[in-house]
Design an enzyme around this catalytic site. Sequence first.
Site, mmCIF file in Angstrom:
data_model
loop_
_atom_site.group_PDB
_atom_site.id
_atom_site.type_symbol
_atom_site.label_atom_id
_atom_site.label_comp_id
_atom_site.label_asym_id
_atom_site.label_seq_id
_atom_site.Cartn_x
_atom_site.Cartn_y
_atom_site.Cartn_z
ATOM 1 N N ASP A 143 0.805 -1.225 0.000
ATOM 2 C CA ASP A 143 0.000 0.000 0.000
ATOM 3 C C ASP A 143 0.837 1.274 0.000
ATOM 4 O OD1 ASP A 143 1.043 -0.261 2.524
ATOM 5 O OD2 ASP A 143 -0.748 0.432 3.559
ATOM 6 N N ASN A 148 2.469 2.502 2.066
ATOM 7 C CA ASN A 148 2.258 3.165 3.356
ATOM 8 C C ASN A 148 1.061 4.126 3.384
ATOM 9 O OD1 ASN A 148 3.312 2.640 5.789
ATOM 10 N ND2 ASN A 148 4.760 4.353 5.808
HETATM 11 N N1 SAH Z 1 0.515 -0.234 5.774
HETATM 12 C C1 SAH Z 1 0.668 -1.518 6.342
HETATM 13 C C2 SAH Z 1 2.052 -2.059 6.131
HETATM 14 C C3 SAH Z 1 2.221 -3.056 5.110
HETATM 15 S S1 SAH Z 1 3.828 -3.757 5.072
HETATM 16 C C4 SAH Z 1 0.496 -1.414 7.836
HETATM 17 O O1 SAH Z 1 0.894 -0.406 8.356
HETATM 18 O O2 SAH Z 1 0.006 -2.328 8.441
HETATM 19 C C5 SAH Z 1 3.379 -5.469 5.063
HETATM 20 C C6 SAH Z 1 3.550 -6.204 6.350
HETATM 21 O O3 SAH Z 1 4.919 -6.437 6.605
HETATM 22 C C7 SAH Z 1 3.033 -5.564 7.592
HETATM 23 O O4 SAH Z 1 1.680 -5.748 7.760
HETATM 24 C C8 SAH Z 1 3.811 -6.274 8.684
HETATM 25 O O5 SAH Z 1 3.211 -7.496 9.011
HETATM 26 C C9 SAH Z 1 5.124 -6.538 8.003
HETATM 27 N N2 SAH Z 1 6.159 -5.554 8.375
HETATM 28 C C10 SAH Z 1 6.704 -4.581 7.602
HETATM 29 N N3 SAH Z 1 7.680 -3.925 8.265
HETATM 30 C C11 SAH Z 1 7.762 -4.488 9.480
HETATM 31 C C12 SAH Z 1 8.571 -4.274 10.627
HETATM 32 N N4 SAH Z 1 9.510 -3.327 10.658
HETATM 33 N N5 SAH Z 1 8.378 -5.053 11.720
HETATM 34 C C13 SAH Z 1 7.434 -6.033 11.715
HETATM 35 N N6 SAH Z 1 6.646 -6.285 10.653
HETATM 36 C C14 SAH Z 1 6.805 -5.538 9.553
#
Ligand code: SAH
Length: 302
Positions: free
Chosen positions: A210, A212
């Site tokens: 998405d 972000n």
């Molecule tokens: N906009 C969404 C993010 C999607 S990224 C949100 O804020 O929920 C896709 C997925 O990757 C997230 O839902 C999460 O499960 C994982 N993710 C991404 N970065 C992460 C991080 N630094 N720590 C833990 N999980 C992460």
Amino acid sequence: MSFTEPTPATEATTTTTIDQLKDYKGLKYDPNDPKFAGLGKNAIKRILRDEIWDSKKQQRLEQQREKTKQRKAERRQLISDGVIEPPPKKQRRPEITLTNVGVVIDCSFSSYMVKKEIQSLQSQLLHCHGSNRGAVLSVPLTVTSFDAPLQQVLDDKVVGWSNWKNIKFETQPYEDLYAKEDLVYLSADSEDVIEELEQGKTYIIGGIVDKNRYKGLCQEKATQQGIKTGRLPIGEYLQMASRKVLTVNHVLEIMLKWLEHRDWEKAFMEVIPMRKLKDSSLVKEKEEKEEEKEKEKEKEEQ
Ligand code: SAH
């Protein structure tokens, strides 16, 4: 009785007789054919050249097949004469070693994504499957809330995805499949840092691309459901150029590398591409080491 060919009335003005046909490298063509209308000599030649090329496709294929057959026969002969070594026997893919740390990719977000983003998610799933299969320690991997839009892109883009091994596709949501207390939803927005991946737990990755747009989406979902959340200890090790939100496949790959090395730092360094890293002392160290190696190589070559 003499025979004269009837000429349809409607085509009377444009019909070309056999002797008006032109010849291009053995191909007879009708210069009045509407497909040539308004085209210059060179453009017409190009079309004719393509037609000749296409018409010889079958012939080319047969020649190619014949050549390959001959080459193989020659090779077999050389092997049986003892001139060359036979090829090594193909090794079967080693069995994968499964851990007891489960991973779920929660694909319940199709309505939040445009088609292109669903396609990106599909490509990330492909990477997830590949990395998990090739990992030193693999995880039981399950895609939950697997819905029609995602299935459609997989059908369109990936041949044989439904035969993939070591991955389950479930249409049900994870909350119907697992006990809440065994689940941890991964989210970059969580206040809890994951120190270790625990045996017996199942970690959920939000299956969403998405850019972000929906900040905190998965964190909120998990909190509402009363499911624990956790973020990877990314800030503790590396400073990322853009943000600390990773793609689905990077999250899984980091987890797999952690299971292999039991070291977050190493896991991050092996997975996150260099362009995403900024001002990290680790990167500098790595660059310095590489420079040293280069210099040594140069010295050796002199
Ligand atoms: N906009 C969404 C993010 C999607 S990224 C949100 O804020 O929920 C896709 C997925 O990757 C997230 O839902 C999460 O499960 C994982 N993710 C991404 N970065 C992460 C991080 N630094 N720590 C833990 N999980 C992460």
